[in-house]
Scaffold this active site. Structure first.
Site, short mmCIF file in Angstrom:
data_model
loop_
_atom_site.label_atom_id
_atom_site.label_comp_id
_atom_site.label_asym_id
_atom_site.label_seq_id
_atom_site.Cartn_x
_atom_site.Cartn_y
_atom_site.Cartn_z
N ASP A 16 -13.48 -11.70 26.62
CA ASP A 16 -12.76 -10.71 27.43
C ASP A 16 -13.69 -9.74 28.15
O ASP A 16 -13.56 -9.55 29.36
CB ASP A 16 -11.77 -9.93 26.55
CG ASP A 16 -10.59 -10.80 26.15
OD1 ASP A 16 -10.03 -11.49 27.02
OD2 ASP A 16 -10.26 -10.82 24.95
N ARG A 97 -14.68 4.57 18.21
CA ARG A 97 -14.29 4.69 19.62
C ARG A 97 -14.80 5.94 20.33
O ARG A 97 -15.34 5.84 21.44
CB ARG A 97 -12.77 4.56 19.78
CG ARG A 97 -12.20 3.27 19.20
CD ARG A 97 -12.99 2.05 19.63
NE ARG A 97 -12.48 0.81 19.09
CZ ARG A 97 -13.23 -0.24 18.77
NH1 ARG A 97 -14.54 -0.18 18.94
NH2 ARG A 97 -12.70 -1.33 18.31
#
Ligand code: ARG
Length: 400
Positions: A16, A97
């Site tokens: 991806d 993150r």
């Protein structure tokens, strides 16, 4: 004119994020894609990943070792808050993150990019964490998320990549979606999408099955200074080494497996398996040391803060003013949380069996049932009279 000129893309080496490179250039008119792969101890070899980005059309391929900062600046503050989302998930993926977002923003500023990009889809929490963290750190940067918009199936994504020389995955891609770093692994999808189905043993890598764990318990002494773990079995250890050694020790006893249905921020319930051996043990040990060293009111009040703090991390608000304010509270509470906790690792469980601290508020003279007892028993009577007075008055006024 495309959506952006120069983009820094969060890159993992997978299909991806690799496809994002030609996609950004061909479909969205981006002139230049710089990739950034963060080493957070996911165990991948980074040189092949660096090269793959260049082969996929990146003009520059950055690899940043952020392991130490991950532990010191993200995992440890969360540990001091005993952070568990929905009382169970130690936030191992969520904590990575905001750090990756920060690396992206720093690189974008350094290279004069006008946007950053990531490969998240529109269904998860991670897109929220990236987008909000980036906005907090530099609100002038655009955030591009091709996979949120391209609407390609897995097969179409692979076919698109092949057109640009991106090799389709050699091994048959796993049915699972896996995120990994030095704090743990998160596994979802495939057979796990059925909540009634027990996970196959194959999903676990960091933790042993109970049937294969030692039949003898193992004792470990964990020392903390101001709520930060600093030594195992009396041996001072740097943060990274401590986490990896404890992952080994606890994983060997099958500790830190979590199987839960969780509530994502985007409203979806999802089934996720986690394995976070070290963090699971550290949170328990840290809590026990707090029980010894914090006053009752601070300890009780902190529990509410911990709940909010865990939600903030899960919901992508690491760089928010509320998070900063709660950090100040938590930091203050940790001033005296120093000492050693002795835990027993056995058959998937961690048992606290001892704790000591120079700052211990435990008073043997007060607690004892022996002759040394210093507690004034008679004083209890007056205390109970006053404490129970409202209840007594209420009861007298209430017909029974
Ligand atoms: N549900 C976890 C979170 O939101 C992990 C997300 C990534 N999981 C995965 N299997 N790829 O923090």
């Amino acid at each position: 004119m495309g959506r952006a000129n120069k983009v820094v893309l969060a890159y993992s080496g997978g299909v991806d994020t690799s496809v994002c490179i030609p996609y950004l250039k061909e479909e969205w008119g981006v002139q230049e894609v710089i990739t950034l792969a963060a080493d957070l101890g996911q165990g991948d070899e980074l040189e092949p990943i660096r090269e793959k980005a260049l082969k996929s059309g990146a003009s520059e391929s950055l690899v940043v070792d952020a392991k130490e900062s991950f532990v010191k600046d993200y995992a440890f503050p969360a540990l001091q808050a005993n952070a568990l989302y929905e009382n169970r998930y130690p936030l191992s993926t969520a904590l990575a993150r905001p750090l990756i977002a920060k690396l992206l923003v720093v690189a974008a500023e350094q290279y004069g990019a006008d946007a950053v990009a990531h490969g998240c889809t529109g269904k998860g929490n991670d897109q929220v964490r990236f987008d909000v963290s980036i906005a907090a750190l530099n609100p002038n940067l655009k955030v591009l998320a091709p996979a949120r918009e391209w609407g390609m199936s897995r097969e179409e994504t692979i076919a698109y990549g092949e057109r640009f020389g991106i090799a389709s995955p050699v091994k048959k891609s796993s049915a699972y979606s896996i995120d990994r770093n030095l704090l743990g692994r998160s596994i979802e999808a495939g057979p796990l999408e059925e909540p009634w189905t027990e996970p196959l043993e194959e999903v676990y890598l960091m933790t042993k099955a109970i049937a294969d764990t030692p039949n003898e318990p193992e004792y470990v002494e964990i020392s903390f200074e101001r709520g930060i773990p600093t030594a195992l079995n009396g041996e001072s250890m740097a943060p990274l080494a401590l986490i990896s050694q404890l992952n080994q020790l606890a994983g060997a006893h099958g500790i830190g497996r979590i199987d839960m249905i969780e509530n994502r921020l985007v409203g979806i319930k999802s089934r996720e398996i986690y394995e976070t051996p070290a963090l699971w043990v550290l949170i328990q040990a840290h809590r026990d040391l707090e029980s010894l060293t914090l006053t009752a009111d601070v300890s009780h009040y902190k529990r509410g803060i911990e709940e909010t703090y865990s939600q903030l991390i899960y919901n992508g608000l690491w760089y928010s003013p509320l998070k900063g304010a709660l950090d100040a509270f938590i930091k203050q509470t940790q001033e005296r949380v120093s000492g050693t906790v002795r835990v027993k690792l056995f058959k998937g469980n961690v048992y606290t069996v001892g704790r000591k601290s120079d700052n211990s508020l435990y008073s043997p003279d007060l607690a004892t049932y022996g002759a040394e007892d210093q507690f004034d028993h008679k004083a209890a009577e007056g205390f109970i009279y006053v404490w129970g007075l409202p209840t007594r008055v209420w009861s007298q006024k209430t017909s029974h």
